[in-house]
Write a protein that holds these residues in place. Structure first.
Motif, PDB file in Angstrom:
ATOM      1  N   GLY A  38       0.819  -1.213   0.000  1.00  0.00           N
ATOM      2  CA  GLY A  38       0.000   0.000   0.000  1.00  0.00           C
ATOM      3  C   GLY A  38       0.844   1.251   0.000  1.00  0.00           C
ATOM      4  N   ASN A  39       1.924   1.228   0.760  1.00  0.00           N
ATOM      5  CA  ASN A  39       2.821   2.383   0.817  1.00  0.00           C
ATOM      6  C   ASN A  39       3.495   2.621  -0.532  1.00  0.00           C
ATOM      7  N   GLN A  40       3.906   1.543  -1.208  1.00  0.00           N
ATOM      8  CA  GLN A  40       4.516   1.692  -2.528  1.00  0.00           C
ATOM      9  C   GLN A  40       3.525   2.301  -3.505  1.00  0.00           C
ATOM     10  N   PHE A  41       2.265   1.870  -3.412  1.00  0.00           N
ATOM     11  CA  PHE A  41       1.227   2.412  -4.279  1.00  0.00           C
ATOM     12  C   PHE A  41       1.047   3.902  -4.041  1.00  0.00           C
ATOM     13  N   GLU A  42       1.029   4.287  -2.766  1.00  0.00           N
ATOM     14  CA  GLU A  42       0.881   5.704  -2.433  1.00  0.00           C
ATOM     15  C   GLU A  42       2.066   6.514  -2.944  1.00  0.00           C
ATOM     16  N   LEU A  43       3.276   5.992  -2.786  1.00  0.00           N
ATOM     17  CA  LEU A  43       4.464   6.709  -3.256  1.00  0.00           C
ATOM     18  C   LEU A  43       4.457   6.854  -4.772  1.00  0.00           C
ATOM     19  N   THR A  44       4.017   5.792  -5.466  1.00  0.00           N
ATOM     20  CA  THR A  44       3.933   5.851  -6.924  1.00  0.00           C
ATOM     21  C   THR A  44       2.953   6.922  -7.353  1.00  0.00           C
ATOM     22  N   ASN A  45       1.790   6.949  -6.712  1.00  0.00           N
ATOM     23  CA  ASN A  45       0.798   7.976  -7.046  1.00  0.00           C
ATOM     24  C   ASN A  45       1.313   9.366  -6.719  1.00  0.00           C
ATOM     25  N   GLU A  46       2.016   9.495  -5.592  1.00  0.00           N
ATOM     26  CA  GLU A  46       2.554  10.801  -5.205  1.00  0.00           C
ATOM     27  C   GLU A  46       3.548  11.300  -6.246  1.00  0.00           C
ATOM     28  N   SER A  47       4.420  10.407  -6.733  1.00  0.00           N
ATOM     29  CA  SER A  47       5.396  10.843  -7.732  1.00  0.00           C
ATOM     30  C   SER A  47       4.699  11.237  -9.027  1.00  0.00           C
ATOM     31  N   ARG A  48       3.626  10.521  -9.375  1.00  0.00           N
ATOM     32  CA  ARG A  48       2.865  10.891 -10.576  1.00  0.00           C
ATOM     33  C   ARG A  48       2.217  12.250 -10.406  1.00  0.00           C
ATOM     34  N   ILE A  49       1.680  12.501  -9.240  1.00  0.00           N
ATOM     35  CA  ILE A  49       1.060  13.801  -8.972  1.00  0.00           C
ATOM     36  C   ILE A  49       2.117  14.894  -9.060  1.00  0.00           C
ATOM     37  N   ASN A  50       3.284  14.674  -8.461  1.00  0.00           N
ATOM     38  CA  ASN A  50       4.359  15.665  -8.508  1.00  0.00           C
ATOM     39  C   ASN A  50       4.819  15.906  -9.937  1.00  0.00           C
ATOM     40  N   GLU A  51       4.932  14.831 -10.742  1.00  0.00           N
ATOM     41  CA  GLU A  51       5.321  14.987 -12.140  1.00  0.00           C
ATOM     42  C   GLU A  51       4.264  15.792 -12.896  1.00  0.00           C
ATOM     43  N   MET A  52       3.008  15.479 -12.616  1.00  0.00           N
ATOM     44  CA  MET A  52       1.924  16.197 -13.294  1.00  0.00           C
ATOM     45  C   MET A  52       1.940  17.672 -12.917  1.00  0.00           C
ATOM     46  N   ASP A  53       2.123  17.977 -11.659  1.00  0.00           N
ATOM     47  CA  ASP A  53       2.210  19.374 -11.224  1.00  0.00           C
ATOM     48  C   ASP A  53       3.374  20.078 -11.915  1.00  0.00           C
ATOM     49  N   PHE A  54       4.499  19.390 -12.029  1.00  0.00           N
ATOM     50  CA  PHE A  54       5.676  19.948 -12.685  1.00  0.00           C
ATOM     51  C   PHE A  54       5.372  20.269 -14.147  1.00  0.00           C
ATOM     52  N   ILE A  55       4.736  19.331 -14.827  1.00  0.00           N
ATOM     53  CA  ILE A  55       4.426  19.521 -16.249  1.00  0.00           C
ATOM     54  C   ILE A  55       3.418  20.655 -16.436  1.00  0.00           C
ATOM     55  N   VAL A  56       2.385  20.659 -15.604  1.00  0.00           N
ATOM     56  CA  VAL A  56       1.375  21.729 -15.701  1.00  0.00           C
ATOM     57  C   VAL A  56       2.026  23.088 -15.471  1.00  0.00           C
ATOM     58  N   ASP A  57       2.910  23.171 -14.494  1.00  0.00           N
ATOM     59  CA  ASP A  57       3.614  24.417 -14.210  1.00  0.00           C
ATOM     60  C   ASP A  57       4.444  24.862 -15.413  1.00  0.00           C
ATOM     61  N   LYS A  58       5.157  23.918 -16.024  1.00  0.00           N
ATOM     62  CA  LYS A  58       5.982  24.255 -17.199  1.00  0.00           C
ATOM     63  C   LYS A  58       5.115  24.723 -18.366  1.00  0.00           C
ATOM     64  N   VAL A  59       4.002  24.056 -18.595  1.00  0.00           N
ATOM     65  CA  VAL A  59       3.108  24.444 -19.689  1.00  0.00           C
ATOM     66  C   VAL A  59       2.549  25.842 -19.436  1.00  0.00           C
ATOM     67  N   ASN A  60       2.164  26.116 -18.211  1.00  0.00           N
ATOM     68  CA  ASN A  60       1.654  27.448 -17.884  1.00  0.00           C
ATOM     69  C   ASN A  60       2.710  28.523 -18.119  1.00  0.00           C
ATOM     70  N   LYS A  61       3.944  28.252 -17.729  1.00  0.00           N
ATOM     71  CA  LYS A  61       5.027  29.222 -17.954  1.00  0.00           C
ATOM     72  C   LYS A  61       5.274  29.432 -19.440  1.00  0.00           C
ATOM     73  N   MET A  62       5.226  28.335 -20.205  1.00  0.00           N
ATOM     74  CA  MET A  62       5.422  28.467 -21.654  1.00  0.00           C
ATOM     75  C   MET A  62       4.304  29.276 -22.290  1.00  0.00           C
ATOM     76  N   GLU A  63       3.066  29.038 -21.862  1.00  0.00           N
ATOM     77  CA  GLU A  63       1.938  29.800 -22.392  1.00  0.00           C
ATOM     78  C   GLU A  63       2.091  31.291 -22.082  1.00  0.00           C
ATOM     79  N   LYS A  64       2.556  31.584 -20.877  1.00  0.00           N
ATOM     80  CA  LYS A  64       2.762  32.977 -20.485  1.00  0.00           C
ATOM     81  C   LYS A  64       3.844  33.618 -21.355  1.00  0.00           C
ATOM     82  N   GLU A  65       4.941  32.906 -21.566  1.00  0.00           N
ATOM     83  CA  GLU A  65       6.027  33.439 -22.396  1.00  0.00           C
ATOM     84  C   GLU A  65       5.577  33.624 -23.833  1.00  0.00           C
TER      85      GLU A  65
END
Length: 75
Positions: A38-65
């Motif tokens: 269960g802990n591994q599953f949670e960590l996997t999901n957490e890393s996916r969420i962090n990656e998604m946040d990172f990508i969304v942030d980059k896309v937003n910055k690119m759109e602004k530029e």
């Protein structure tokens, strides 16, 4: 005869207690393994969420530029 029966019952009681403690430890180890999965599953999901946040942030910055570049070119 009564002593033999008593000894037999005493031995059976010891064996049952031993089996009970062995089963309890097995359940503990199974529970620990399940918690680990269960802990591994949670960590996997957490890393996916962090990656998604990172990508969304980059896309937003690119759109602004891009918006800034387009407005500069239109002036």
């Amino acid at each position: 005869m009564d002593k033999d029966i008593f000894d037999l019952l005493t031995e059976m009681n010891k064996e049952m207690k031993s089996m009970k403690s062995e089963m309890h430890s097995r359940f503990d180890s199974i529970e620990a393994k399940l918690e680990g999965v269960g802990n591994q599953f949670e960590l996997t999901n957490e890393s996916r969420i962090n990656e998604m946040d990172f990508i969304v942030d980059k896309v937003n910055k690119m759109e602004k530029e891009l918006y800034i570049l387009k407005t500069k070119n239109n002036n």
